[in-house]
Design a protein around this motif. Structure first.
Motif, PDB file in Angstrom:
ATOM      1  N   ALA A 215      -3.683   0.743   6.417  1.00 55.36           N
ATOM      2  CA  ALA A 215      -3.710   0.661   4.957  1.00 55.36           C
ATOM      3  C   ALA A 215      -3.005  -0.600   4.472  1.00 55.36           C
ATOM      4  O   ALA A 215      -3.454  -1.255   3.527  1.00 55.36           O
ATOM      5  CB  ALA A 215      -3.058   1.900   4.346  1.00 55.36           C
TER       6      ALA A 215
ATOM      7  N   GLN B 226      -8.189   2.194  -2.155  1.00 54.05           N
ATOM      8  CA  GLN B 226      -8.985   1.492  -1.164  1.00 54.05           C
ATOM      9  C   GLN B 226     -10.317   2.215  -0.964  1.00 54.05           C
ATOM     10  O   GLN B 226     -10.393   3.436  -1.096  1.00 54.05           O
ATOM     11  CB  GLN B 226      -8.231   1.409   0.172  1.00 54.05           C
TER      12      GLN B 226
ATOM     13  N   SER C  48       0.864  -1.168   0.000  1.00 53.79           N
ATOM     14  CA  SER C  48       0.000   0.000   0.000  1.00 53.79           C
ATOM     15  C   SER C  48       0.901   1.217   0.000  1.00 53.79           C
ATOM     16  O   SER C  48       2.012   1.169   0.543  1.00 53.79           O
ATOM     17  CB  SER C  48      -0.876  -0.005   1.254  1.00 53.79           C
TER      18      SER C  48
ATOM     19  N   PRO D 189      -5.639   5.361   0.541  1.00 50.18           N
ATOM     20  CA  PRO D 189      -4.440   4.695   0.025  1.00 50.18           C
ATOM     21  C   PRO D 189      -4.710   3.903  -1.258  1.00 50.18           C
ATOM     22  O   PRO D 189      -5.835   3.520  -1.551  1.00 50.18           O
ATOM     23  CB  PRO D 189      -4.054   3.739   1.149  1.00 50.18           C
TER      24      PRO D 189
ATOM     25  N   THR E 114      -8.335   5.315   5.787  1.00 49.74           N
ATOM     26  CA  THR E 114      -7.633   4.663   6.892  1.00 49.74           C
ATOM     27  C   THR E 114      -7.051   5.696   7.847  1.00 49.74           C
ATOM     28  O   THR E 114      -6.802   6.843   7.480  1.00 49.74           O
ATOM     29  CB  THR E 114      -6.502   3.765   6.364  1.00 49.74           C
TER      30      THR E 114
END
Length: 189
Positions: A161, A151, A121, A131, A155
């Protein structure tokens, strides 16, 4: 092998005489919405560029045989609605990279052992703090499955992440394991 397709799109978008580069994306360039055109003049100038069609052609390559351009093409696709000059320059760089690597192709079954996967990530480097996760799976040393996408979640840390990226890769690993198991059963029957 996609050499003919790459040559075709290089010709279509006028990059056959471009300067070849070794990476598909400049690591020092950060793309953002701030680089999108705001004035009518800027928008008209960008309307003359085949940005959407070029990204579509690159997306096909990224999805079918070129995992090495999946990340930059995914990043560039985020600006298809209103691309700016910086986005077009980054798009041109992907074509320059393809020019220098057009004779490369995936080779299956030459090296390696079984199914191997990699996941990562980028932390939270995007504007929206969402991310980008990526994974690549190899079978006998050759890539057979890959992805690069933002994503769905926002996060709170880079560690979170990374866990989400591993979750995406884990689901793909389970599916690949089951699929390869079925293929091997058929082969042994």
């Amino acid at each position: 092998r996609q050499t003919n397709y790459i040559v075709t799109i290089l010709e279509r978008y006028g990059f056959t005489n471009a300067k070849p580069v070794n990476t598909p994306m400049d690591p020092n360039v950060k793309l953002s919405k701030d680089q999108c055109p705001t004035t009518k003049k800027e928008k008209l100038e960008m309307a003359e560029r085949p940005y959407r069609a070029a990204i579509g052609a690159l997306r096909y390559l990224a999805d079918v045989t070129r995992p090495d351009i999946a990340y930059p093409v995914g990043q560039l696709a985020r600006y298809m609605e209103n691309p700016g000059q910086a986005h077009w320059t980054a798009c041109k760089r992907v074509f320059q990279y393809l020019l220098s690597t057009k004779d490369l192709w995936l080779v299956l079954g030459k090296f390696g052992n079984g199914l191997v996967g990699y996941a990562d990530s980028d932390g939270m480097s995007t504007e929206e703090r969402r991310p980008v996760s990526g994974y690549l799976f190899e079978f006998l040393g050759s890539p057979i499955s890959w992805a690069s996408k933002r994503q769905e979640l926002v996060t709170l840390s880079t560690t979170e992440a990374e866990y989400i990226a591993l979750s995406y890769a884990g689901r793909e690993a389970i599916w690949l394991r089951d699929t390869l198991g079925e293929v091997l059963k058929l082969k042994l029957s």
